[in-house]
Design an enzyme around this catalytic site. Structure first.
Site, PDB file in Angstrom:
ATOM      1  N   CYS A 162     -16.065  -9.513   5.831  1.00 21.17           N
ATOM      2  CA  CYS A 162     -15.460  -8.212   5.514  1.00 21.17           C
ATOM      3  C   CYS A 162     -14.308  -8.434   4.542  1.00 21.17           C
ATOM      4  O   CYS A 162     -13.440  -9.291   4.794  1.00 21.17           O
ATOM      5  CB  CYS A 162     -14.947  -7.559   6.792  1.00 21.17           C
ATOM      6  SG  CYS A 162     -16.201  -7.495   8.081  1.00 21.17           S
ATOM      7  N   ARG A 179     -17.225  -3.631  18.106  1.00 21.18           N
ATOM      8  CA  ARG A 179     -16.505  -4.827  17.650  1.00 21.18           C
ATOM      9  C   ARG A 179     -15.114  -4.913  18.274  1.00 21.18           C
ATOM     10  O   ARG A 179     -14.306  -3.989  18.120  1.00 21.18           O
ATOM     11  CB  ARG A 179     -16.370  -4.796  16.117  1.00 21.18           C
ATOM     12  CG  ARG A 179     -17.725  -4.712  15.410  1.00 21.18           C
ATOM     13  CD  ARG A 179     -17.643  -4.961  13.944  1.00 21.18           C
ATOM     14  NE  ARG A 179     -18.886  -4.649  13.262  1.00 21.18           N
ATOM     15  CZ  ARG A 179     -19.942  -5.458  13.206  1.00 21.18           C
ATOM     16  NH1 ARG A 179     -19.888  -6.645  13.798  1.00 21.18           N
ATOM     17  NH2 ARG A 179     -21.048  -5.097  12.586  1.00 21.18           N
ATOM     18  N   CYS A 220     -19.253   1.568   9.117  1.00 19.34           N
ATOM     19  CA  CYS A 220     -18.432   0.906  10.145  1.00 19.34           C
ATOM     20  C   CYS A 220     -17.198   1.767  10.337  1.00 19.34           C
ATOM     21  O   CYS A 220     -16.432   1.981   9.396  1.00 19.34           O
ATOM     22  CB  CYS A 220     -18.036  -0.495   9.675  1.00 19.34           C
ATOM     23  SG  CYS A 220     -16.881  -1.313  10.800  1.00 19.34           S
ATOM     24  N   CYS A 244     -19.224  -6.684   3.971  1.00 17.67           N
ATOM     25  CA  CYS A 244     -18.655  -5.361   4.252  1.00 17.67           C
ATOM     26  C   CYS A 244     -17.358  -5.256   3.462  1.00 17.67           C
ATOM     27  O   CYS A 244     -16.689  -6.268   3.217  1.00 17.67           O
ATOM     28  CB  CYS A 244     -18.384  -5.267   5.754  1.00 17.67           C
ATOM     29  SG  CYS A 244     -17.403  -3.832   6.236  1.00 17.67           S
ATOM     30  N   CYS A 272       0.739   0.137  10.147  1.00 19.68           N
ATOM     31  CA  CYS A 272       0.304  -0.886   9.208  1.00 19.68           C
ATOM     32  C   CYS A 272       1.412  -1.740   8.582  1.00 19.68           C
ATOM     33  O   CYS A 272       2.361  -1.237   8.006  1.00 19.68           O
ATOM     34  CB  CYS A 272      -0.511  -0.241   8.094  1.00 19.68           C
ATOM     35  SG  CYS A 272      -1.347  -1.489   7.076  1.00 19.68           S
ATOM     36  N   CYS A 296       0.839  -1.203   0.000  1.00 15.49           N
ATOM     37  CA  CYS A 296       0.000   0.000   0.000  1.00 15.49           C
ATOM     38  C   CYS A 296       0.877   1.257   0.000  1.00 15.49           C
ATOM     39  O   CYS A 296       1.883   1.320   0.695  1.00 15.49           O
ATOM     40  CB  CYS A 296      -0.908   0.005   1.224  1.00 15.49           C
ATOM     41  SG  CYS A 296      -2.025   1.405   1.215  1.00 15.49           S
ATOM     42  N   CYS A 348       0.504   4.802   6.867  1.00 20.21           N
ATOM     43  CA  CYS A 348      -0.068   4.580   8.207  1.00 20.21           C
ATOM     44  C   CYS A 348       0.956   3.884   9.094  1.00 20.21           C
ATOM     45  O   CYS A 348       1.375   2.765   8.792  1.00 20.21           O
ATOM     46  CB  CYS A 348      -1.338   3.743   8.089  1.00 20.21           C
ATOM     47  SG  CYS A 348      -2.473   4.376   6.848  1.00 20.21           S
TER      48      CYS A 348
HETATM   49  N1  SAM Z   1      -6.643   0.152   3.542  1.00 19.24           N
HETATM   50  C1  SAM Z   1      -7.948   0.406   4.044  1.00 19.24           C
HETATM   51  C2  SAM Z   1      -7.989   1.518   5.034  1.00 19.24           C
HETATM   52  O1  SAM Z   1      -6.945   1.901   5.538  1.00 19.24           O
HETATM   53  O2  SAM Z   1      -9.104   1.950   5.309  1.00 19.24           O
HETATM   54  C3  SAM Z   1      -8.530  -0.806   4.726  1.00 19.24           C
HETATM   55  C4  SAM Z   1      -7.792  -1.706   5.402  1.00 19.24           C
HETATM   56  S1  SAM Z   1      -7.001  -1.299   6.896  1.00 19.24           S
HETATM   57  C5  SAM Z   1      -5.736  -2.428   6.831  1.00 19.24           C
HETATM   58  C6  SAM Z   1      -8.112  -1.881   8.135  1.00 19.24           C
HETATM   59  C7  SAM Z   1      -7.958  -1.297   9.538  1.00 19.24           C
HETATM   60  O3  SAM Z   1      -7.227  -2.204  10.368  1.00 19.24           O
HETATM   61  C8  SAM Z   1      -7.217   0.005   9.675  1.00 19.24           C
HETATM   62  O4  SAM Z   1      -8.100   1.086   9.409  1.00 19.24           O
HETATM   63  C9  SAM Z   1      -6.782  -0.017  11.136  1.00 19.24           C
HETATM   64  O5  SAM Z   1      -7.775   0.592  11.945  1.00 19.24           O
HETATM   65  C10 SAM Z   1      -6.686  -1.484  11.476  1.00 19.24           C
HETATM   66  N2  SAM Z   1      -5.284  -1.892  11.607  1.00 19.24           N
HETATM   67  C11 SAM Z   1      -4.405  -2.061  10.604  1.00 19.24           C
HETATM   68  N3  SAM Z   1      -3.202  -2.410  11.105  1.00 19.24           N
HETATM   69  C12 SAM Z   1      -3.341  -2.465  12.476  1.00 19.24           C
HETATM   70  C13 SAM Z   1      -2.459  -2.766  13.553  1.00 19.24           C
HETATM   71  N4  SAM Z   1      -1.158  -3.059  13.336  1.00 19.24           N
HETATM   72  N5  SAM Z   1      -2.934  -2.740  14.816  1.00 19.24           N
HETATM   73  C14 SAM Z   1      -4.239  -2.434  15.040  1.00 19.24           C
HETATM   74  N6  SAM Z   1      -5.124  -2.118  14.068  1.00 19.24           N
HETATM   75  C15 SAM Z   1      -4.671  -2.138  12.789  1.00 19.24           C
HETATM   76 FE1  SF4 Z   2      -2.779   1.183   3.456  1.00 22.77          FE
HETATM   77 FE2  SF4 Z   2      -2.540  -0.050   5.770  1.00 22.77          FE
HETATM   78 FE3  SF4 Z   2      -3.072   2.538   5.715  1.00 22.77          FE
HETATM   79 FE4  SF4 Z   2      -4.953   0.820   4.915  1.00 22.77          FE
HETATM   80  S1  SF4 Z   2      -4.127   1.019   6.977  1.00 22.77           S
HETATM   81  S2  SF4 Z   2      -4.349   2.707   3.897  1.00 22.77           S
HETATM   82  S3  SF4 Z   2      -3.645  -0.795   4.014  1.00 22.77           S
HETATM   83  S4  SF4 Z   2      -1.187   1.541   4.976  1.00 22.77           S
END
Ligand code: SAM
Ligand code: SF4
Length: 327
Positions: free
Chosen positions: A102, A266, A194, A134, A65, A58, A62
């Site tokens: 989801c 959740r 959500c 979802c 992530c 990606c 973030c």
């Molecule tokens: N890429 C899309 C976005 O950012 O909306 C969707 C997928 S994202 C991976 C899904 C959610 O998982 C993120 O918005 C975040 O809240 C949560 N998430 C991702 N990595 C995480 C982590 N290491 N610890 C806790 N929550 C995490």
């Molecule tokens: Fe990309 Fe992860 Fe951020 Fe979602 S949470 S936008 S997958 S970097």
């Protein structure tokens, strides 16, 4: 007789949330439990299942992530999953009790391309299995939300993750307003919203309360509020963060329940290593949904047999799907 609608408030203030936060824990969770019973059956927990249909690579940054291409986390960019594989994964989860599937993709936003056409097919295929479907695909345009709804999409996840003040400490490749804009698109398209956040990224208690304030002053409230606990992924800037204290999780769950009494709260990332006692406290305080399965995107989750054991030990029952729209 006070109607359900009358019990919903959209004008919460930060000072009210601070007062709730400072309540003795037993008082707070008892108050939350009573709010919970106004809309929900005691012990009913919805089982969901998250399929990472497009993993890794990606372009966003973030800091939490594993799927960001900015960090060396060992998660490789993979192509979109095959349709049949997604359907099989969904069928297996449904057979284990899941009633919400989801589909998560590690993308910044939806583009009108072949990949989106494939995702629409997946949404249709899962919707035909008779469960809530979802998607969490990043930022979304009205026309795309419309097509997702026509394909049978029930809900769209788009987490705000933290307060507006703290957001730029975690993500710089998009703004809080970008997220709020997508939430508005989702809401106006008639999809179920959500939206939740993550605890333990170095945010302050006020940041956590400000996130809940933003969510609970939206009208309507999000139907679904995922509460994640940071999974500190090696290679990400947050890799050295310590796990958020369990009683902090319970407090935030309880306050979310009091503010948004009808929403599904959740327990998402970070539940995997919680003992049954901690999870029981969260359920008593108003959490009423979990994710089933070995993995939550790229992070280990609770093994299915352990969740089945917990349901038996705690006397939990699975919540029927489409509950929200029928209530
Ligand atoms: N890429 C899309 C976005 O950012 O909306 C969707 C997928 S994202 C991976 C899904 C959610 O998982 C993120 O918005 C975040 O809240 C949560 N998430 C991702 N990595 C995480 C982590 N290491 N610890 C806790 N929550 C995490
Ligand atoms: Fe990309 Fe992860 Fe951020 Fe979602 S949470 S936008 S997958 S970097």
């Amino acid at each position: 007789m006070v109607t359900f609608q009358a019990m919903m408030r959209y004008d919460w203030t930060l000072s009210e949330l601070q007062k709730l936060y400072n309540m003795p824990l037993m008082e707070l969770i008892s108050k939350a439990h009573l709010e919970h019973l106004k809309f929900h059956q005691i012990g009913e927990v919805q089982m969901c299942h998250l399929i990472s249909i497009k993993t890794g690579g990606c372009q966003e940054d973030c800091k939490y992530c594993a799927q960001s291409s900015r960090y060396q986390t060992g998660v490789k960019a993979q192509p979109l999953m095959d349709y049949e594989e997604v359907i099989q994964d969904a069928q297996k989860a449904i057979a284990s009790g899941a009633c919400r599937i989801c589909l998560g993709a590690a993308i910044r936003q939806v583009r009108d391309n072949k990949q989106f056409e494939e995702i629409l097919k997946m949404v249709k295929g899962i919707s035909n299995l008779g469960v809530e479907v979802c998607c969490t695909l990043g930022m979304l345009k009205e026309s795309q939300a419309k097509r997702l709804k026509e394909a049978g999409l029930y809900a769209y996840n788009h987490n705000l993750d933290t307060s507006e003040n703290f957001y730029s400490n975690i993500i710089t490749t998009r703004s809080y307003q970008d997220r709020l804009n997508t939430l508005d698109v989702v809401q106006q398209s008639g999809l179920s919203v959500c939206c939740g956040g993550i605890l333990g990224m170095g945010e302050s208690i006020q940041d956590r309360l400000e996130l809940l304030l933003t969510l609970s002053t939206r009208h309507p409230h999000p139907d679904s509020v995922p509460i994640n606990q940071l999974s500190a992924i090696a290679g990400t800037p947050l890799q050295d963060q310590t796990k958020v204290d369990v009683f902090e999780v319970v407090r935030i769950v309880a306050i979310a329940r009091i503010l948004m009494p009808k929403a599904m709260v959740r327990m998402s990332c970070g539940r995997g290593d919680m003992p049954f006692e901690s999870q029981a406290l969260c359920f008593f305080a108003g959490a009423n949904s979990i994710f089933l399965g070995e993995k939550l995107l790229t992070v280990a989750n609770t093994p299915l047999d352990r969740d089945q054991e917990m349901f038996a030990v705690l006397g939990l029952r699975s919540k029927k799907c489409f509950w929200f729209s029928k209530s």
